[in-house]
Design an enzyme around this catalytic site. Structure first.
Site, mmCIF file in Angstrom:
data_model
loop_
_atom_site.group_PDB
_atom_site.id
_atom_site.type_symbol
_atom_site.label_atom_id
_atom_site.label_comp_id
_atom_site.label_asym_id
_atom_site.label_seq_id
_atom_site.Cartn_x
_atom_site.Cartn_y
_atom_site.Cartn_z
ATOM 1 N N SER A 140 45.345 31.683 39.905
ATOM 2 C CA SER A 140 45.732 30.576 38.931
ATOM 3 C C SER A 140 46.906 29.682 39.911
ATOM 4 O O SER A 140 47.349 30.146 40.713
ATOM 5 C CB SER A 140 46.268 31.044 37.868
ATOM 6 O OG SER A 140 46.953 30.007 36.980
ATOM 7 N N TYR A 153 51.095 36.834 32.898
ATOM 8 C CA TYR A 153 49.962 35.955 33.457
ATOM 9 C C TYR A 153 50.714 35.593 34.848
ATOM 10 O O TYR A 153 50.015 35.691 36.023
ATOM 11 C CB TYR A 153 50.025 34.857 32.682
ATOM 12 C CG TYR A 153 48.587 34.123 33.098
ATOM 13 C CD1 TYR A 153 47.161 34.624 32.665
ATOM 14 C CD2 TYR A 153 48.530 32.980 33.570
ATOM 15 C CE1 TYR A 153 46.169 33.901 33.094
ATOM 16 C CE2 TYR A 153 47.298 32.204 34.300
ATOM 17 C CZ TYR A 153 46.190 32.711 33.840
ATOM 18 O OH TYR A 153 45.226 32.216 34.318
ATOM 19 N N LYS A 157 48.956 37.080 38.242
ATOM 20 C CA LYS A 157 48.212 36.170 39.054
ATOM 21 C C LYS A 157 48.794 36.095 40.430
ATOM 22 O O LYS A 157 47.992 35.675 41.431
ATOM 23 C CB LYS A 157 48.114 34.911 38.459
ATOM 24 C CG LYS A 157 47.273 34.816 37.125
ATOM 25 C CD LYS A 157 45.908 35.039 37.354
ATOM 26 C CE LYS A 157 44.814 35.077 36.207
ATOM 27 N NZ LYS A 157 43.315 35.271 36.525
HETATM 28 N N1 LIG Z 1 41.257 28.003 31.932
HETATM 29 C C1 LIG Z 1 42.351 27.807 32.707
HETATM 30 O O1 LIG Z 1 43.067 26.666 32.359
HETATM 31 C C2 LIG Z 1 42.498 28.605 33.826
HETATM 32 C C3 LIG Z 1 43.383 28.088 34.576
HETATM 33 C C4 LIG Z 1 43.883 29.001 35.824
HETATM 34 C C5 LIG Z 1 43.005 30.097 35.852
HETATM 35 N N2 LIG Z 1 42.182 30.559 35.055
HETATM 36 C C6 LIG Z 1 41.701 32.118 35.362
HETATM 37 O O2 LIG Z 1 40.058 31.635 35.194
HETATM 38 C C7 LIG Z 1 39.505 32.820 35.046
HETATM 39 C C8 LIG Z 1 38.347 32.832 34.063
HETATM 40 O O3 LIG Z 1 38.873 32.167 32.899
HETATM 41 P P1 LIG Z 1 38.453 31.082 31.761
HETATM 42 O O4 LIG Z 1 39.283 29.975 31.771
HETATM 43 O O5 LIG Z 1 36.917 30.819 32.377
HETATM 44 O O6 LIG Z 1 38.139 32.027 30.542
HETATM 45 P P2 LIG Z 1 36.984 32.198 29.463
HETATM 46 O O7 LIG Z 1 37.714 33.020 28.633
HETATM 47 O O8 LIG Z 1 36.043 31.195 29.288
HETATM 48 O O9 LIG Z 1 36.144 33.439 30.446
HETATM 49 C C9 LIG Z 1 36.668 34.525 30.741
HETATM 50 C C10 LIG Z 1 35.562 35.678 30.574
HETATM 51 O O10 LIG Z 1 35.801 36.669 31.001
HETATM 52 C C11 LIG Z 1 35.397 37.696 30.386
HETATM 53 N N3 LIG Z 1 36.448 38.979 30.403
HETATM 54 C C12 LIG Z 1 37.396 39.109 30.042
HETATM 55 N N4 LIG Z 1 37.905 40.461 30.022
HETATM 56 C C13 LIG Z 1 37.042 40.962 30.771
HETATM 57 C C14 LIG Z 1 36.758 42.497 30.983
HETATM 58 N N5 LIG Z 1 37.676 43.431 30.905
HETATM 59 N N6 LIG Z 1 35.457 42.911 31.609
HETATM 60 C C15 LIG Z 1 34.444 42.036 31.668
HETATM 61 N N7 LIG Z 1 34.485 40.684 31.109
HETATM 62 C C16 LIG Z 1 35.934 40.101 30.946
HETATM 63 C C17 LIG Z 1 35.550 37.211 28.882
HETATM 64 O O11 LIG Z 1 34.618 37.966 28.084
HETATM 65 C C18 LIG Z 1 35.194 35.739 29.005
HETATM 66 O O12 LIG Z 1 33.561 35.589 28.745
HETATM 67 C C19 LIG Z 1 40.378 33.981 34.425
HETATM 68 O O13 LIG Z 1 40.991 34.736 35.598
HETATM 69 C C20 LIG Z 1 41.576 33.114 34.146
HETATM 70 O O14 LIG Z 1 42.963 33.496 34.280
HETATM 71 C C21 LIG Z 1 41.986 29.883 34.059
#
Ligand SMILES: NC(=O)c1ccc[n+]([C@@H]2O[C@H](COP(=O)([O-])OP(=O)(O)OC[C@H]3O[C@@H](n4cnc5c(N)ncnc54)[C@H](O)[C@@H]3O)[C@@H](O)[C@H]2O)c1
Length: 272
Positions: A140, A153, A157
Site C-alpha cells: 500500500s 495496517y 504493509k
Molecule cells: N482499497 C484501497 O484503497 C487499498 C489501498 C492500498 C492497498 N490496498 C490493498 O489491496 C488489497 C486488496 O484489497 P481491496 O481493496 O481490493 O479489498 P477487498 O476487500 O475488495 O478485497 C480483498 C479480498 O481479499 C479477501 N481476503 C481477505 N482475507 C483473506 C484470507 N484470509 N484468505 C483469503 N482471502 C482473503 C477478501 O475476502 C476480499 O474478497 C489488500 O491487500 C489491501 O490492503 C487497498
C-alpha cells in the site's frame, strides 16, 4: 513478464483490486486461478472471466493459514500446470494503535505479511530450478508513507514492502521477478468498510486508510499492475504522486513527520 499463456494465481481475487487484476490478466491471455476465502465471490469472478472467453479456475481458501496458500498452488498446478506468477494480494485493515488486542495484530500480520512469506517459501525453490517465476505482492502507499489511524495496517504493509524488496535483491539475478503494489485509495469493499476489522470500521476507516489521494477504480489499478508487470518494474504506483511524497520523506524525515502530525490534527478536527 508477458502474461499470455502463463499460469497466474491471484489471492483476494474475489473482490476489488484482486478481481480487477484477475480479469485484466485473463484478458491478456493468462490462465488465472482466483483464490478467496469467499467461495461465492470466487465462482462469480471465474464465471465472468470464462463468459468472456478467458481461462480461469478458482478455489476457496483462507490464506491466513500456510495450508491455504499451499492448497491454492496445488489447485493451480492441477488445473493449468506450474505457477508462473503468484499475486499475493489479499489483505485486511485493522484500525487503532498500540491498544489493538494481540489477536488482531496477529491476524493482520498473518494475512498482510506471512501469506507472502508462505507463497515465496512454496514457489521460490521450483522457480529457481526453472530459472523463472514472478512474485507480485500488494502492500500500500501506507508502506512508503503511513496510515493515519491504523498502526497495524502501516506496520504490516511496511513489512510486506520490505519482504518484496528482500526477495528481489536476493533472487532477482536468478530469474525471479518481483513487483510490489502500493496504491492510495481504491474504491473496494475494504474502503467501503465492509471487510475492515476493528472498533472504528466503516466510514472512519475509509479516510484513515487513504490519508489523501484520489480514489481510483479497481480496473484503473489493474491496468497499471498489468503494465508494470510487463515492464518488470518493482514499484507499482497507480497514484504516481506517492513517489514524490516518498522522496520528500527521505529528504527530510522530521519535516515529513511534522507534516503528517498536522494532517492528523486536521482530520481529527474534521471528525474523519
Ligand atoms: N482499497 C484501497 O484503497 C487499498 C489501498 C492500498 C492497498 N490496498 C490493498 O489491496 C488489497 C486488496 O484489497 P481491496 O481493496 O481490493 O479489498 P477487498 O476487500 O475488495 O478485497 C480483498 C479480498 O481479499 C479477501 N481476503 C481477505 N482475507 C483473506 C484470507 N484470509 N484468505 C483469503 N482471502 C482473503 C477478501 O475476502 C476480499 O474478497 C489488500 O491487500 C489491501 O490492503 C487497498
Amino acid at each position: 513478464m508477458e502474461l499470455a499463456g502463463k499460469v497466474v494465481v491471484v489471492t483476494g481475487g474475489g473482490s476489488g483490486i484482486g478481481e480487477a487484476c484477475s480479469r485484466r490478466f485473463a484478458a491478456a491471455g493468462a490462465k488465472v486461478v482466483v483464490v478467496d476465502q469467499h467461495a461465492d465471490r470466487v465462482s462469480a469472478v471465474v464465471a465472468a472471466i470464462t463468459a468472456t472467453g478467458g481461462s480461469a479456475s478458482g478455489t476457496a481458501a483462507d490464506i491466513r493459514l500456510e495450508s491455504g496458500t499451499v492448497g491454492a498452488i496445488a489447485h493451480a498446478r492441477s488445473a493449468f500446470g506450474p505457477v508462473d506468477l503468484f499475486f499475493a494480494n489479499a489483505g485486511i485493515g485493522v484500525n487503532g494503535g498500540e491498544e489493538v488486542p494481540d489477536e488482531d495484530w496477529l491476524r493482520i500480520w498473518e494475512i498482510n505479511l506471512m501469506a507472502h512469506v508462505h507463497a515465496a517459501r512454496a514457489l521460490i525453490p521450483e522457480w529457481l530450478e526453472r530459472g523463472s517465476g514472478y512474485l507480485v505482492t500488494t502492500a500500500s502507499a501506507a508502506a512508503l508513507l503511513t496510515t493515519l489511524g491504523s498502526a497495524p495496517y502501516a506496520v504490516t504493509k511496511s513489512a510486506a514492502l520490505s519482504f518484496a524488496e528482500w526477495i528481489s535483491i536476493t533472487y532477482g539475478d536468478r530469474g525471479i521477478g518481483v513487483s510490489c503494489l502500493c496504491p492510495q485509495g481504491v474504491v473496494t469493499r475494504m474502503t467501503m468498510g465492509e471487510d475492515l476489522l476493528g472498533a472504528h470500521s466503516g466510514e472512519a476507516g475509509i479516510a484513515q486508510l487513504l490519508a489523501g489521494g484520489a480514489m481510483l477504480q479497481p480496473a484503473d489499478v489493474a491496468e497499471v499492475v498489468y503494465q508494470t508487470i510487463v515492464a518488470e518494474r518493482f514499484l507499482i504506483l497507480p497514484h504516481p504522486e506517492v513517489a514524490t511524497y516518498f522522496q520528500r520523506k527521505a529528504a527530510d524525515y522530521d519535516r515529513w513527520l511534522a507534516g503528517m502530525r498536522r494532517l492528523r490534527a486536521q482530520t481529527t478536527a474534521e471528525g474523519i
